[in-house]
Design a protein around this motif. Structure first.
Motif, PDB file in Angstrom:
ATOM      1  N   ARG A  40       0.846  -1.185   0.000  1.00  0.00           N
ATOM      2  CA  ARG A  40       0.000   0.000   0.000  1.00  0.00           C
ATOM      3  C   ARG A  40       0.889   1.245   0.000  1.00  0.00           C
ATOM      4  O   ARG A  40       1.676   1.469   0.912  1.00  0.00           O
ATOM      5  N   LEU A  41       0.778   2.049  -1.041  1.00  0.00           N
ATOM      6  CA  LEU A  41       1.584   3.253  -1.196  1.00  0.00           C
ATOM      7  C   LEU A  41       0.698   4.487  -1.029  1.00  0.00           C
ATOM      8  O   LEU A  41      -0.216   4.701  -1.824  1.00  0.00           O
ATOM      9  N   PRO A  42       0.938   5.318  -0.014  1.00  0.00           N
ATOM     10  CA  PRO A  42       0.165   6.564   0.111  1.00  0.00           C
ATOM     11  C   PRO A  42       0.462   7.494  -1.068  1.00  0.00           C
ATOM     12  O   PRO A  42       1.624   7.846  -1.312  1.00  0.00           O
ATOM     13  N   LEU A  43      -0.566   7.891  -1.800  1.00  0.00           N
ATOM     14  CA  LEU A  43      -0.342   8.737  -2.964  1.00  0.00           C
ATOM     15  C   LEU A  43       0.151  10.124  -2.576  1.00  0.00           C
ATOM     16  O   LEU A  43       0.721  10.837  -3.409  1.00  0.00           O
ATOM     17  N   ALA A  44      -0.042  10.519  -1.336  1.00  0.00           N
ATOM     18  CA  ALA A  44       0.492  11.800  -0.877  1.00  0.00           C
ATOM     19  C   ALA A  44       2.012  11.832  -0.960  1.00  0.00           C
ATOM     20  O   ALA A  44       2.621  12.911  -1.052  1.00  0.00           O
ATOM     21  N   GLU A  45       2.651  10.646  -0.923  1.00  0.00           N
ATOM     22  CA  GLU A  45       4.102  10.575  -1.004  1.00  0.00           C
ATOM     23  C   GLU A  45       4.610  10.606  -2.442  1.00  0.00           C
ATOM     24  O   GLU A  45       5.817  10.773  -2.679  1.00  0.00           O
ATOM     25  N   VAL A  46       3.718  10.441  -3.402  1.00  0.00           N
ATOM     26  CA  VAL A  46       4.113  10.369  -4.814  1.00  0.00           C
ATOM     27  C   VAL A  46       4.210  11.776  -5.384  1.00  0.00           C
ATOM     28  O   VAL A  46       3.238  12.533  -5.379  1.00  0.00           O
ATOM     29  N   GLU A  47       5.404  12.135  -5.869  1.00  0.00           N
ATOM     30  CA  GLU A  47       5.599  13.458  -6.452  1.00  0.00           C
ATOM     31  C   GLU A  47       5.064  13.535  -7.878  1.00  0.00           C
ATOM     32  O   GLU A  47       4.439  14.521  -8.254  1.00  0.00           O
ATOM     33  N   TRP A  48       5.345  12.492  -8.657  1.00  0.00           N
ATOM     34  CA  TRP A  48       4.894  12.510 -10.046  1.00  0.00           C
ATOM     35  C   TRP A  48       4.772  11.091 -10.564  1.00  0.00           C
ATOM     36  O   TRP A  48       5.305  10.149  -9.981  1.00  0.00           O
ATOM     37  N   VAL A  49       4.015  10.947 -11.635  1.00  0.00           N
ATOM     38  CA  VAL A  49       3.739   9.647 -12.239  1.00  0.00           C
ATOM     39  C   VAL A  49       4.090   9.744 -13.721  1.00  0.00           C
ATOM     40  O   VAL A  49       3.676  10.690 -14.404  1.00  0.00           O
ATOM     41  N   ALA A  50       4.857   8.775 -14.206  1.00  0.00           N
ATOM     42  CA  ALA A  50       5.314   8.791 -15.593  1.00  0.00           C
ATOM     43  C   ALA A  50       4.776   7.590 -16.349  1.00  0.00           C
ATOM     44  O   ALA A  50       4.684   6.481 -15.800  1.00  0.00           O
ATOM     45  N   ALA A  51       4.420   7.800 -17.605  1.00  0.00           N
ATOM     46  CA  ALA A  51       4.006   6.704 -18.473  1.00  0.00           C
ATOM     47  C   ALA A  51       5.237   5.946 -18.947  1.00  0.00           C
ATOM     48  O   ALA A  51       6.264   6.547 -19.277  1.00  0.00           O
ATOM     49  N   ALA A  52       5.127   4.616 -18.966  1.00  0.00           N
ATOM     50  CA  ALA A  52       6.210   3.757 -19.469  1.00  0.00           C
ATOM     51  C   ALA A  52       5.561   2.625 -20.253  1.00  0.00           C
ATOM     52  O   ALA A  52       5.333   1.542 -19.732  1.00  0.00           O
ATOM     53  N   ASP A  53       5.202   2.916 -21.510  1.00  0.00           N
ATOM     54  CA  ASP A  53       4.450   1.977 -22.343  1.00  0.00           C
ATOM     55  C   ASP A  53       3.121   1.635 -21.653  1.00  0.00           C
ATOM     56  O   ASP A  53       2.346   2.528 -21.368  1.00  0.00           O
ATOM     57  N   ASN A  54       2.879   0.368 -21.355  1.00  0.00           N
ATOM     58  CA  ASN A  54       1.626  -0.019 -20.698  1.00  0.00           C
ATOM     59  C   ASN A  54       1.754  -0.039 -19.179  1.00  0.00           C
ATOM     60  O   ASN A  54       0.940  -0.650 -18.498  1.00  0.00           O
ATOM     61  N   TYR A  55       2.774   0.636 -18.662  1.00  0.00           N
ATOM     62  CA  TYR A  55       3.013   0.716 -17.231  1.00  0.00           C
ATOM     63  C   TYR A  55       3.035   2.184 -16.812  1.00  0.00           C
ATOM     64  O   TYR A  55       3.100   3.091 -17.647  1.00  0.00           O
ATOM     65  N   ILE A  56       2.995   2.390 -15.506  1.00  0.00           N
ATOM     66  CA  ILE A  56       3.286   3.707 -14.957  1.00  0.00           C
ATOM     67  C   ILE A  56       4.386   3.562 -13.919  1.00  0.00           C
ATOM     68  O   ILE A  56       4.523   2.523 -13.276  1.00  0.00           O
ATOM     69  N   GLU A  57       5.178   4.612 -13.772  1.00  0.00           N
ATOM     70  CA  GLU A  57       6.187   4.714 -12.727  1.00  0.00           C
ATOM     71  C   GLU A  57       5.685   5.730 -11.706  1.00  0.00           C
ATOM     72  O   GLU A  57       5.438   6.884 -12.051  1.00  0.00           O
ATOM     73  N   LEU A  58       5.509   5.302 -10.462  1.00  0.00           N
ATOM     74  CA  LEU A  58       5.089   6.190  -9.391  1.00  0.00           C
ATOM     75  C   LEU A  58       6.325   6.605  -8.605  1.00  0.00           C
ATOM     76  O   LEU A  58       6.916   5.795  -7.892  1.00  0.00           O
ATOM     77  N   HIS A  59       6.708   7.877  -8.745  1.00  0.00           N
ATOM     78  CA  HIS A  59       7.938   8.370  -8.146  1.00  0.00           C
ATOM     79  C   HIS A  59       7.635   8.968  -6.776  1.00  0.00           C
ATOM     80  O   HIS A  59       7.032  10.033  -6.657  1.00  0.00           O
ATOM     81  N   ALA A  60       8.054   8.222  -5.743  1.00  0.00           N
ATOM     82  CA  ALA A  60       7.933   8.671  -4.360  1.00  0.00           C
ATOM     83  C   ALA A  60       9.337   8.649  -3.779  1.00  0.00           C
ATOM     84  O   ALA A  60       9.736   7.670  -3.145  1.00  0.00           O
ATOM     85  N   PRO A  61      10.143   9.679  -4.047  1.00  0.00           N
ATOM     86  CA  PRO A  61      11.563   9.657  -3.695  1.00  0.00           C
ATOM     87  C   PRO A  61      11.811   9.204  -2.263  1.00  0.00           C
ATOM     88  O   PRO A  61      11.065   9.611  -1.354  1.00  0.00           O
TER      89      PRO A  61
END
Length: 242
Positions: free
Chosen positions: A153-174
């Motif tokens: 379970r990842l709190p989205l409040a910690e995610v700075e940005w989300v990037a598209a990677a083909d059929n995936y997403i990268e959730l960047h929570a430094p």
């Protein structure tokens, strides 16, 4: 076992083809020279396992291992030994140093088959994880798959940005980056992601982490996030953060 091989050197791929042709229970379903080609083949042929080089054009083999569909077991074939620790952190089955023998490759293939057999002993596990992930909570959290299996379970409040990677997403929570098998559009359409703003065709941002916005030529702009990451706002999305 359906196997995908990924190596940017044609002689290395030819050696793998030759050695694999004598191994029972192995069907070569495709070969690729880079990560993008490999991901396309993985979608088309649904391999059970992949043999990956590490130094590839564009994304590395380590990055590719994170992007392959869940359940694909990986082993690395490389001339560089300094990536072994990271490879096994990604739950790699084996790490072969070039040049390797046919016997050494056969050992790696046997380990991959054993890993797949162990995963098959719990046939409902993959379906259960998939079902749980579809039930994303509406509380601002996100369920992200773990490389070794399971969900976190990842709190989205910690995610700075989300990037598209083909059929995936990268959730960047430094300092971490989490991968999820869905598109950026699917993420943004989910109620749990309310508040994220798309600022480019390939990424969206959590506005609470934006420290500043600077203009760029041709009507574009650049965001600076709390982590120091900078993102470009394309002209077609520039009104999104007004």
């Amino acid at each position: 076992m359906k196997l995908l091989i990924v190596d940017d050197e044609p002689p290395a791929r030819a050696k793998l083809r030759r050695l694999l042709s004598d191994m029972p229970g192995v069907t070569l379903v495709g070969e690729a020279a880079d990560a993008d080609e490999a991901l396309a083949l993985a979608i088309t042929h649904a391999p059970d396992a992949a043999l990956l080089d590490i130094q590839l054009p564009g994304r590395s083999g380590l990055e590719l291992a994170l992007l392959l569909p869940p359940g694909v077991v990986c082993a690395f074939c490389t001339a560089f030994d300094q990536h072994a620790v990271r490879a096994f952190e990604l739950n790699a089955v084996d790490y072969l140093l070039k040049p390797y023998t046919g016997e050494r490759l056969a050992e790696a293939i046997a380990r991959m088959q054993q890993r797949l057999a162990a995963a098959g002993a719990a046939p409902r596990r993959g379906a259960l994880l998939t079902a749980l992930q579809q039930l994303q909570p509406l509380t601002g959290d996100w369920l992200v798959p773990q490389r070794g299996g399971g969900l976190r379970r990842l709190p989205l409040a910690e995610v700075e940005w989300v990037a598209a990677a083909d059929n995936y997403i990268e959730l960047h929570a430094p300092p971490a980056c989490h991968l999820d098998r869905r598109t950026l559009a699917e993420f943004l359409a989910h109620p749990a992601a309310k508040g994220f703003v798309q600022v480019h065709r390939s990424h969206a941002v959590n506005p609470v982490h934006v420290l500043g916005i600077a203009p760029l030529p041709r009507g574009e702009a650049q965001l600076t996030l709390r982590s120091g990451e900078t993102l470009r706002i394309s002209r077609s999305f520039r009104d999104a953060l007004k």
